[in-house]
Design a protein around this motif. Sequence first.
Motif, PDB file in Angstrom:
ATOM      1  N   GLU A   1       0.848  -1.210   0.000  1.00 46.19           N
ATOM      2  CA  GLU A   1       0.000   0.000   0.000  1.00 46.19           C
ATOM      3  C   GLU A   1       0.874   1.247   0.000  1.00 46.19           C
ATOM      4  O   GLU A   1       0.602   2.215  -0.717  1.00 46.19           O
ATOM      5  CB  GLU A   1      -0.911  -0.001   1.230  1.00 46.19           C
ATOM      6  CG  GLU A   1      -1.980  -1.072   1.188  1.00 46.19           C
ATOM      7  CD  GLU A   1      -2.590  -1.345   2.555  1.00 46.19           C
ATOM      8  OE1 GLU A   1      -2.762  -0.398   3.342  1.00 46.19           O
ATOM      9  OE2 GLU A   1      -2.879  -2.515   2.843  1.00 46.19           O
TER      10      GLU A   1
ATOM     11  N   LEU B   1       3.764   1.555  -1.165  1.00 46.22           N
ATOM     12  CA  LEU B   1       4.335   1.709  -2.510  1.00 46.22           C
ATOM     13  C   LEU B   1       3.367   2.454  -3.427  1.00 46.22           C
ATOM     14  O   LEU B   1       3.735   3.436  -4.073  1.00 46.22           O
ATOM     15  CB  LEU B   1       4.646   0.315  -3.086  1.00 46.22           C
ATOM     16  CG  LEU B   1       4.853   0.252  -4.600  1.00 46.22           C
ATOM     17  CD1 LEU B   1       6.167   0.919  -4.997  1.00 46.22           C
ATOM     18  CD2 LEU B   1       4.823  -1.193  -5.094  1.00 46.22           C
ATOM     19  N   LEU B   2       2.123   1.971  -3.458  1.00 43.76           N
ATOM     20  CA  LEU B   2       1.158   2.581  -4.379  1.00 43.76           C
ATOM     21  C   LEU B   2       0.829   4.014  -3.981  1.00 43.76           C
ATOM     22  O   LEU B   2       0.575   4.873  -4.837  1.00 43.76           O
ATOM     23  CB  LEU B   2      -0.131   1.754  -4.445  1.00 43.76           C
ATOM     24  CG  LEU B   2      -0.013   0.360  -5.076  1.00 43.76           C
ATOM     25  CD1 LEU B   2      -1.389  -0.311  -5.140  1.00 43.76           C
ATOM     26  CD2 LEU B   2       0.585   0.424  -6.481  1.00 43.76           C
ATOM     27  N   ASN B   3       0.822   4.264  -2.695  1.00 42.84           N
ATOM     28  CA  ASN B   3       0.420   5.594  -2.215  1.00 42.84           C
ATOM     29  C   ASN B   3       1.609   6.510  -1.926  1.00 42.84           C
ATOM     30  O   ASN B   3       1.468   7.510  -1.227  1.00 42.84           O
ATOM     31  CB  ASN B   3      -0.438   5.438  -0.946  1.00 42.84           C
ATOM     32  CG  ASN B   3      -1.721   4.672  -1.235  1.00 42.84           C
ATOM     33  OD1 ASN B   3      -2.265   4.757  -2.345  1.00 42.84           O
ATOM     34  ND2 ASN B   3      -2.211   3.917  -0.264  1.00 42.84           N
ATOM     35  N   ARG B   4       2.768   6.184  -2.482  1.00 41.88           N
ATOM     36  CA  ARG B   4       3.965   6.972  -2.186  1.00 41.88           C
ATOM     37  C   ARG B   4       3.831   8.384  -2.756  1.00 41.88           C
ATOM     38  O   ARG B   4       3.046   8.639  -3.678  1.00 41.88           O
ATOM     39  CB  ARG B   4       5.216   6.286  -2.748  1.00 41.88           C
ATOM     40  CG  ARG B   4       5.342   6.308  -4.269  1.00 41.88           C
ATOM     41  CD  ARG B   4       6.496   5.391  -4.706  1.00 41.88           C
ATOM     42  NE  ARG B   4       6.738   5.414  -6.146  1.00 41.88           N
ATOM     43  CZ  ARG B   4       6.027   4.709  -7.041  1.00 41.88           C
ATOM     44  NH1 ARG B   4       4.983   3.972  -6.675  1.00 41.88           N
ATOM     45  NH2 ARG B   4       6.348   4.771  -8.326  1.00 41.88           N
ATOM     46  N   ALA B   5       4.659   9.258  -2.216  1.00 44.59           N
ATOM     47  CA  ALA B   5       4.660  10.651  -2.682  1.00 44.59           C
ATOM     48  C   ALA B   5       5.237  10.717  -4.092  1.00 44.59           C
ATOM     49  O   ALA B   5       5.835   9.748  -4.584  1.00 44.59           O
ATOM     50  CB  ALA B   5       5.494  11.492  -1.729  1.00 44.59           C
ATOM     51  N   SER B   6       5.090  11.857  -4.714  1.00 45.14           N
ATOM     52  CA  SER B   6       5.579  12.018  -6.084  1.00 45.14           C
ATOM     53  C   SER B   6       7.102  11.946  -6.090  1.00 45.14           C
ATOM     54  O   SER B   6       7.766  12.158  -5.071  1.00 45.14           O
ATOM     55  CB  SER B   6       5.143  13.349  -6.655  1.00 45.14           C
ATOM     56  OG  SER B   6       5.873  14.388  -6.008  1.00 45.14           O
ATOM     57  N   LYS B   7       7.629  11.666  -7.264  1.00 45.64           N
ATOM     58  CA  LYS B   7       9.083  11.547  -7.391  1.00 45.64           C
ATOM     59  C   LYS B   7       9.758  12.869  -7.016  1.00 45.64           C
ATOM     60  O   LYS B   7      10.824  12.884  -6.392  1.00 45.64           O
ATOM     61  CB  LYS B   7       9.438  11.151  -8.823  1.00 45.64           C
ATOM     62  CG  LYS B   7      10.936  11.081  -9.065  1.00 45.64           C
ATOM     63  CD  LYS B   7      11.310  10.152 -10.177  1.00 45.64           C
ATOM     64  CE  LYS B   7      12.802  10.276 -10.479  1.00 45.64           C
ATOM     65  NZ  LYS B   7      13.644   9.965  -9.322  1.00 45.64           N
TER      66      LYS B   7
ATOM     67  N   ARG C   1      10.030  13.042  -3.334  1.00 43.36           N
ATOM     68  CA  ARG C   1      11.008  12.065  -2.837  1.00 43.36           C
ATOM     69  C   ARG C   1      12.427  12.448  -3.239  1.00 43.36           C
ATOM     70  O   ARG C   1      13.390  12.087  -2.572  1.00 43.36           O
ATOM     71  CB  ARG C   1      10.649  10.658  -3.320  1.00 43.36           C
ATOM     72  CG  ARG C   1       9.491  10.047  -2.514  1.00 43.36           C
ATOM     73  CD  ARG C   1       8.730   8.959  -3.282  1.00 43.36           C
ATOM     74  NE  ARG C   1       9.626   8.110  -4.027  1.00 43.36           N
ATOM     75  CZ  ARG C   1       9.509   7.842  -5.328  1.00 43.36           C
ATOM     76  NH1 ARG C   1       8.505   8.361  -6.038  1.00 43.36           N
ATOM     77  NH2 ARG C   1      10.375   7.054  -5.918  1.00 43.36           N
TER      78      ARG C   1
END
Lengths: 704, 704
Positions: A678, A680-686, A689
């Motif tokens: 989850e 992973l899918l909901n990570r912040a934008s590149k 990051r």
Amino acid sequence: MSTKGVVSYSAAPNPAALLQKERENPSVDPVKMNYFLEGSKERSELIRSIVQQMERDPVLATNASYYHMTKDQERELTALKIGRLASYVETDNLDDFQRRLSIIGLFDPQVGTRLGINLGLFLSCIRGNGTAEQLQYWAFHKETVYIKGIYGCFGMTEMAHGSNVMGLETTATFDKENDEFIINTPHIGATKWWIGGAAHSSTHCTVYARLIVDGEDYGVKTFVVPLRDADHNLMPGVTVGDIGPKMGRDGIDNGWIQFSDVRIPRFFMLQKFCKVSRDGDVTLPPLEQLAYSALLGGRVMMVLDSYRMSARFVTVALRYAVGRRQFKPSDGSEESLETQLIDYPLHQRRLLPYLAQSYVISAAALKLETTIENTLNDLDAAVETDDLDGIMKSIDDMKSLFIDSSSLKATCTWLTAELIDQCRQTCGGHGYSSYSGFGKAYNDWVVQCTWEGDNTVLCISIGKPLVKHVMAVINDGKVVKGSSSFLTDVKDYLNDKPVITSVSDLSDLRKVLRAIEVLLMRLCYQASTVVKVNKGNFDYVGGEMLVIGKLKAHHYMLKEFIERVESIEDKSLVPHLLNLGRLYGASHVLDKFSGDFLAYSVLTTNVVSEMSGYFIPDMCKAIRPHCIMLSDSFQQSDMLINSSIGNYDGNIYENYFNTVKTNNPPSNMKAPYSAKFEALLNRASKEIRDRGEKSEEAAEILSK
Amino acid sequence: MSTKGVVSYSAAPNPAALLQKERENPSVDPVKMNYFLEGSKERSELIRSIVQQMERDPVLATNASYYHMTKDQERELTALKIGRLASYVETDNLDDFQRRLSIIGLFDPQVGTRLGINLGLFLSCIRGNGTAEQLQYWAFHKETVYIKGIYGCFGMTEMAHGSNVMGLETTATFDKENDEFIINTPHIGATKWWIGGAAHSSTHCTVYARLIVDGEDYGVKTFVVPLRDADHNLMPGVTVGDIGPKMGRDGIDNGWIQFSDVRIPRFFMLQKFCKVSRDGDVTLPPLEQLAYSALLGGRVMMVLDSYRMSARFVTVALRYAVGRRQFKPSDGSEESLETQLIDYPLHQRRLLPYLAQSYVISAAALKLETTIENTLNDLDAAVETDDLDGIMKSIDDMKSLFIDSSSLKATCTWLTAELIDQCRQTCGGHGYSSYSGFGKAYNDWVVQCTWEGDNTVLCISIGKPLVKHVMAVINDGKVVKGSSSFLTDVKDYLNDKPVITSVSDLSDLRKVLRAIEVLLMRLCYQASTVVKVNKGNFDYVGGEMLVIGKLKAHHYMLKEFIERVESIEDKSLVPHLLNLGRLYGASHVLDKFSGDFLAYSVLTTNVVSEMSGYFIPDMCKAIRPHCIMLSDSFQQSDMLINSSIGNYDGNIYENYFNTVKTNNPPSNMKAPYSAKFEALLNRASKEIRDRGEKSEEAAEILSK
């Protein structure tokens, strides 16, 4: 577009009804047919009783959870099952327990093997190479036969030597002073490897090692070497390790062993044929081959295993083929239901030859079993009474048995591997589910093609004597005996006259047999000419030898099958059996080797075309209405088959779905690692990051 | 008996030296050969760079511990690897990431598939069936292409329907009032089954369901259906479960899905070809087949996978065959060392055709890849500009692509399964160790023969149009276009004139190609006569269709291979490539189908005999000295190959032994369950355990 022409979706499929329909008004009595398959009413009933005991046994019985086990769980459960079998071995008679092991080998092969190494290979080696007293001591006095005190393993193969037993490099050096042998592993290549039971179970090992006396190498002999003491601690100088995970049979603790100058008393050498006296005088056996009889029993067992395993999986595939519908008829008929798989001619052609295979192998297995029993008993009697004529006759019998058992072991284990694989494919995606049973069975099975004689090496090694027979017949008018006696006529067939010129001849199994014989003669003759050109080197006819080895087995099987059918009492079974034999001969032999049969002019092109175009499809059509009864005749219970798409009731989808839900409760809605996924899918934008370091703002600052 | 004639045991084997010797004075430059295999210098170097990145990646790289994992560990690690790949997908360009996935598919196929379902099948379905705006929205706006936000699965197959997509039974009923579709699973047979990613990963599913509007069934269409919300909780009405363990690829969370009146907005329907208006008016596609392009990409990928996987395992088997010695020469020479396996003519014949196979498949894979790219782009352009002529041409191209990709998918995946299995067998017992890599690879591989079009069904489905082509040529003088254009000449070849009458013709690959073409013509014609007799029903020529399907693929492969070799710039590679092509044609096609080639008089019996007796062995002999360089040319690193008996250095025994000891430390001298096993062996006698109840003493008392 209307629903016409597409599948109705209102009613659920009902495969169970389809399967039950096949059993209405049967023309085959599966109970009687089972007598044929198992050899007799008595044996059929004995097996049924043994199966029932094990089906109800809380430790021995398998079910779908069997397909969930990890290697470590398999190892432990296998050991537990051996413990459970120990209580049966104390009360069964030897023959019954042999049956029990054979059945176990069907539904839990790793138990069969892990125990078979101890009771089979270890003791066979002692029986084959030791004196009667040595066998008595190790087997009975020490209670090995009761799975008590001693647990043996079989130390033949080494890391760098498998098939070439004569080339093994472990040494057993006689120390005259101490009256001991010193067992040693000279280098990594001589590490004993693949030794089943060595890693964790075994207390003793029959070690194949080069006998060295006074610096002279007398070749490979056998020695009993203790690995662990009664507390199960390793003996000094003995290093043992687990060789790790395998393609299958992870329940067996295969291991490696290195001996670092391990000392054993002189009397631990097995000395039926070869003896070393107190003073180091060596007596050698009359014939080296006699010492390798330990593997014979296993090969015979593997032919029987091939029958049972073939029967098991063709049963699954046939039940699935009857219950599964796929595609509507393409002939534009108004049929609203899709066609059952089994009603496609191609599907029949894919499956029914395997049904026939199971029947034909059964006949060969039964014959081979009585032959080995008689041959070994005769040999033992002759050796015990020092009857030299008897020994020589036994050596002849052993040679013939070696040819027959080797070719059958190779061909039957290959055929069975192919059967499991092909039957799986006919079950489509569901065949790939572990619950269908194919995957594990295949992985467990295929080692049979490699161990106790690599199939290719075996085929070649039996091709050689056959070619030599043909040479001897031509040059010296030799008369060949035993199962290859037909080679005596070779001179009459070295032409290009076809044996079968009309497709109708294919119904006559004796003619099919003749066709195989003639092809064998011509192949052997052809090979002999090449060998002659190459000054006796057989390496250039490896391809021919492989074919010869396979055809020899088909010949044996078909011949035994014909003879059993001819001698059957219940004549109502005969028409079915004949059709199975015909289908087998045409599809598994003539069609599969059609290139050879044509190239050597044994068949005509017309026969091959018509066989493929009409004869085989017609045989399939004749067998089709009885195929379920013919597979019910194997009398394998649902526990034995352990396939959620292959149960007797044919209720494929319900059974399969229930198995899936029971073993993987849908209430577990998330995986244990779900949080990570989850995140992973909901990570912040590149950009975030990357801490904004690649932004235009940063670019401006960093470029100044 | 002296040591003469047996193996010397003083020196340890040195397989590494044997392998290094093969690389001295090479006549093949493996770097340049790799350009040929990968299509260009640029691509070869790109792949090398990608491999290096992944080899050094702490999460993505594999080693021997990969063969120790349980299902649950595989599931978790696979998810973790997908997370790791997400960082690459954000920076790679599309083409590079495609390569990356293709490489992953070689050394960790379950990762490739589990991610490929999302990025490949899910998005391909949207691309193939949705409008450009729908693709833009789901793929980019929602960031699916970056493995972010959405994770898709592909909801095609059902429990009772796999190959017959038209017969799927899930329904999507239009609810005009609410402007929604209601997705429903009517019964157990319509449960979506085998859906990769459904069990635990997916948030959305492209569902294949029957479109029902106003009670009318419009056939199977596609819909995007959310399965889980952003917190990864299941949507109401959606039931999902894990289908449990499989023969292989346990890292993929295949699941089952049942929809109980799940509502989705109308605009979740994919409507490039088929539309439903607000009022329930249905617009149907110009050609139903256009909607099934989703599977095409996968099939093309599988041909490429076949090349890489074939290359991987033939490399292992060749390195082992060079390093392994077995038996001394049988010609009585004084050679003190055993013969290397690779120097046996039979061993060459078992392995070298598979080396050739890898080369030939590579050429076909490259060609197919460019063809699909061009065809799909042309189609998209034509649809976007409403260019009807363009659409019709694209439909023709798609039909041709369907035939080529289906026959190649089927044949190449079968050939590769066979290669893995046969190469394993040539490695003897060590091939059965998990560390050799064969077992897991086989289990993971064979599903390729079943999924995304069952191989047998595919072969049959492409046989049909070929037979129809031949009928149309004969009846209406049709001119056949595309890769089957040779069928146009069919009338000139309907006789029994052989195409190849001298074994020397086998060196001319164009003649071999012609032989395949003529056999195809005659087979198609023969099938057409049977179909005519059976009033258009193709069911009776299933066997012929299977052969036609396979031969069509061999024809395509060999043709592409010839053309690539003819156009190669570096002419130093040509002699090697030609020999590989000749060996492939002779062994994999002419010899394997020799029964058909003879029965249809395409070859003469002389040619078949001499081919088997001389031509194939001679080709093997010619390739033998270069076989290691030719497999080094695949440029697969040790990490990719992940086989302890197949490393580049050839140090088979040391590598293997170290792997075993590292992963199974021999200091663990007892199994965890050892105490139980010891207790078994050291148990009291049966009499004591029976509490003496069966003793004579008891008998006396109890009998009174």
